[in-house]
Design a protein around this motif. Structure first.
Motif, PDB file in Angstrom:
ATOM      1  N   THR A 126      53.593   6.755  68.147  1.00  0.00           N
ATOM      2  CA  THR A 126      53.197   6.969  69.544  1.00  0.00           C
ATOM      3  C   THR A 126      51.698   7.226  69.615  1.00  0.00           C
ATOM      4  O   THR A 126      51.101   7.707  68.655  1.00  0.00           O
ATOM      5  CB  THR A 126      53.917   8.194  70.150  1.00  0.00           C
ATOM      6  OG1 THR A 126      53.556   9.357  69.389  1.00  0.00           O
ATOM      7  CG2 THR A 126      55.434   8.026  70.114  1.00  0.00           C
ATOM      8  N   PRO A 127      51.099   6.979  70.796  1.00  0.00           N
ATOM      9  CA  PRO A 127      49.681   7.299  70.959  1.00  0.00           C
ATOM     10  C   PRO A 127      49.442   8.694  71.505  1.00  0.00           C
ATOM     11  O   PRO A 127      48.289   9.126  71.608  1.00  0.00           O
ATOM     12  CB  PRO A 127      49.214   6.247  71.969  1.00  0.00           C
ATOM     13  CG  PRO A 127      50.419   6.027  72.827  1.00  0.00           C
ATOM     14  CD  PRO A 127      51.628   6.179  71.919  1.00  0.00           C
ATOM     15  N   ASP A 128      50.515   9.428  71.856  1.00  0.00           N
ATOM     16  CA  ASP A 128      50.326  10.641  72.651  1.00  0.00           C
ATOM     17  C   ASP A 128      51.196  11.821  72.231  1.00  0.00           C
ATOM     18  O   ASP A 128      51.406  12.743  73.021  1.00  0.00           O
ATOM     19  CB  ASP A 128      50.590  10.342  74.134  1.00  0.00           C
ATOM     20  CG  ASP A 128      51.988   9.784  74.392  1.00  0.00           C
ATOM     21  OD1 ASP A 128      52.652   9.344  73.431  1.00  0.00           O
ATOM     22  OD2 ASP A 128      52.403   9.771  75.561  1.00  0.00           O
TER      23      ASP A 128
ATOM     24  N   GLY B  69      48.728   9.044  67.915  1.00  0.00           N
ATOM     25  CA  GLY B  69      47.814   7.962  67.623  1.00  0.00           C
ATOM     26  C   GLY B  69      47.525   7.743  66.154  1.00  0.00           C
ATOM     27  O   GLY B  69      47.134   6.650  65.751  1.00  0.00           O
TER      28      GLY B  69
ATOM     29  N   PHE C 154      50.232   5.214  64.959  1.00  0.00           N
ATOM     30  CA  PHE C 154      50.705   4.300  66.004  1.00  0.00           C
ATOM     31  C   PHE C 154      50.837   2.876  65.478  1.00  0.00           C
ATOM     32  O   PHE C 154      51.747   2.140  65.851  1.00  0.00           O
ATOM     33  CB  PHE C 154      49.744   4.364  67.202  1.00  0.00           C
ATOM     34  CG  PHE C 154      50.250   3.641  68.422  1.00  0.00           C
ATOM     35  CD1 PHE C 154      51.572   3.712  68.806  1.00  0.00           C
ATOM     36  CD2 PHE C 154      49.382   2.897  69.201  1.00  0.00           C
ATOM     37  CE1 PHE C 154      52.035   3.049  69.937  1.00  0.00           C
ATOM     38  CE2 PHE C 154      49.823   2.229  70.331  1.00  0.00           C
ATOM     39  CZ  PHE C 154      51.158   2.310  70.699  1.00  0.00           C
ATOM     40  N   ASP C 155      49.950   2.482  64.611  1.00  0.00           N
ATOM     41  CA  ASP C 155      50.048   1.176  63.978  1.00  0.00           C
ATOM     42  C   ASP C 155      51.218   1.175  62.997  1.00  0.00           C
ATOM     43  O   ASP C 155      51.426   2.138  62.255  1.00  0.00           O
ATOM     44  CB  ASP C 155      48.740   0.881  63.230  1.00  0.00           C
ATOM     45  CG  ASP C 155      48.810  -0.397  62.428  1.00  0.00           C
ATOM     46  OD1 ASP C 155      48.702  -1.477  63.028  1.00  0.00           O
ATOM     47  OD2 ASP C 155      48.996  -0.293  61.198  1.00  0.00           O
TER      48      ASP C 155
ATOM     49  N   ARG D 128      57.863  -0.401  69.252  1.00  0.00           N
ATOM     50  CA  ARG D 128      57.229   0.573  68.374  1.00  0.00           C
ATOM     51  C   ARG D 128      58.126   0.955  67.202  1.00  0.00           C
ATOM     52  O   ARG D 128      57.667   1.095  66.064  1.00  0.00           O
ATOM     53  CB  ARG D 128      56.903   1.851  69.171  1.00  0.00           C
ATOM     54  CG  ARG D 128      55.854   1.681  70.253  1.00  0.00           C
ATOM     55  CD  ARG D 128      55.697   2.984  71.047  1.00  0.00           C
ATOM     56  NE  ARG D 128      54.711   2.867  72.119  1.00  0.00           N
ATOM     57  CZ  ARG D 128      54.360   3.855  72.931  1.00  0.00           C
ATOM     58  NH1 ARG D 128      54.943   5.060  72.792  1.00  0.00           N
ATOM     59  NH2 ARG D 128      53.456   3.666  73.877  1.00  0.00           N
TER      60      ARG D 128
END
Length: 299
Positions: free
Chosen positions: A7-9, A15, A18-19, A60
């Motif tokens: 997740t980014p958050d 973050g 996230f990749d 994701r």
């Protein structure tokens, strides 16, 4: 159980992983440090977080789940959506970690029953954007136990077997501060209700407030790992089935200490070798659960 936030958050490490490549590498590092289950999540449940579209959550989570399963890891999926749970189990996940306990998606129980996957039902009173308003209890321990029992009844009615179910008191969810401590202090009562128990205290804000400096400012999430490991030791000593953590090494060591402590309390003094084996057996509980349809065999 090692946390893998795709997740980014997320509140503690949003973050960083996230990749997909970064998430897989991080997860395998957690496994090397002693994580028995790798809990992959694609939607943040931090206080105030907004929901993400289901297609985004699938995009994701699934690549990471597949790659970790291919690498031989035992994987759980952190989701409240039945469609994501089904897809993740089809991709090889062995456990569904649902912070809503099946309330957020009425199809979840049927998916769990149909797949036979192990299932964590957490105490929950609402999504992240509203949950803090529900931190109202007459007796937080009695209320949480009663509401979890209601979730178990609903799961049974949908065909979920008891030996699939793990319970989680939901630290930090509709529990903003002081409500968390009685639940930790009374973990033996929740364990005595007969189901394996998962505890997720890692880096949560109630630990940040506990460690606050003289000005009252909570310490940031990354500075809460020592307190997390202390909770891991105490939770393991209380008999919980697993702890869910961001930083694995210290909690894995804490669990081994607690295992040796419990063994010595029940059997008398043990030598160095026996202590080590007792610790290893407990650390492997999550891994053993991941290799069976549910946690029954490792209670």
């Amino acid at each position: 159980m090692g946390v893998v936030n795709v997740t980014p958050d997320s509140f503690s490490d949003g973050g960083r992983w996230f990749d997909a490549d970064a998430a897989v590498a991080h997860a395998l590092e957690l496994a090397a440090q002693g994580a028995d289950l790798l809990d992959v999540g694609g939607e943040s449940t931090r206080p105030g977080a907004a929901r993400v579209p289901v297609d985004e959550e699938l995009a994701r989570v699934l690549p990471v789940v597949r790659r970790l399963v291919d690498a031989g890891a035992a994987v759980s999926v952190d989701t409240t959506r039945a469609s994501v749970a089904r897809a993740a189990v089809e991709a090889g996940a062995v456990l569904v970690n649902d912070v809503s306990g099946g309330v957020a998606d009425p199809e979840m129980a049927a998916v769990v029953a149909g797949t036979g996957a192990a299932y964590v039902a957490m105490h929950w009173r609402g999504h992240a954007d509203v949950m803090d308003a529900h931190d109202v209890y007459d007796d937080v321990v009695a209320d949480v136990r009663r509401e979890l029992a209601e979730r178990v009844d609903a799961l049974r009615a949908a065909g979920v077997r008891d030996d699939q179910v793990v319970l989680d008191p939901g630290l930090g969810f509709a529990k903003t501060g002081a409500s968390n401590w009685p639940l930790l202090a009374h973990l033996p009562e929740l364990v005595a209700d007969g189901f394996p128990v998962l505890v997720g205290a890692s880096r949560k804000r109630f630990l940040g407030h506990l460690l606050a400096g003289p000005a009252g400012r909570p310490v940031p999430p990354a500075e809460r790992d020592d307190a997390t490991a202390a909770v891991s030791a105490l939770a393991a000593a209380a008999g919980v089935w697993a702890v869910r953590v961001h930083e694995v090494a210290a909690s894995a060591a804490a669990v081994r200490v607690a295992a040796a402590w419990r063994r010595a309390a029940s059997t008398g003094p043990v030598g160095t070798g026996t202590t080590t084996e007792a610790g290893r057996a407990t650390v492997r509980v999550g891994h053993a659960a991941g290799r069976t349809p549910g946690p029954e065999g490792v209670r």
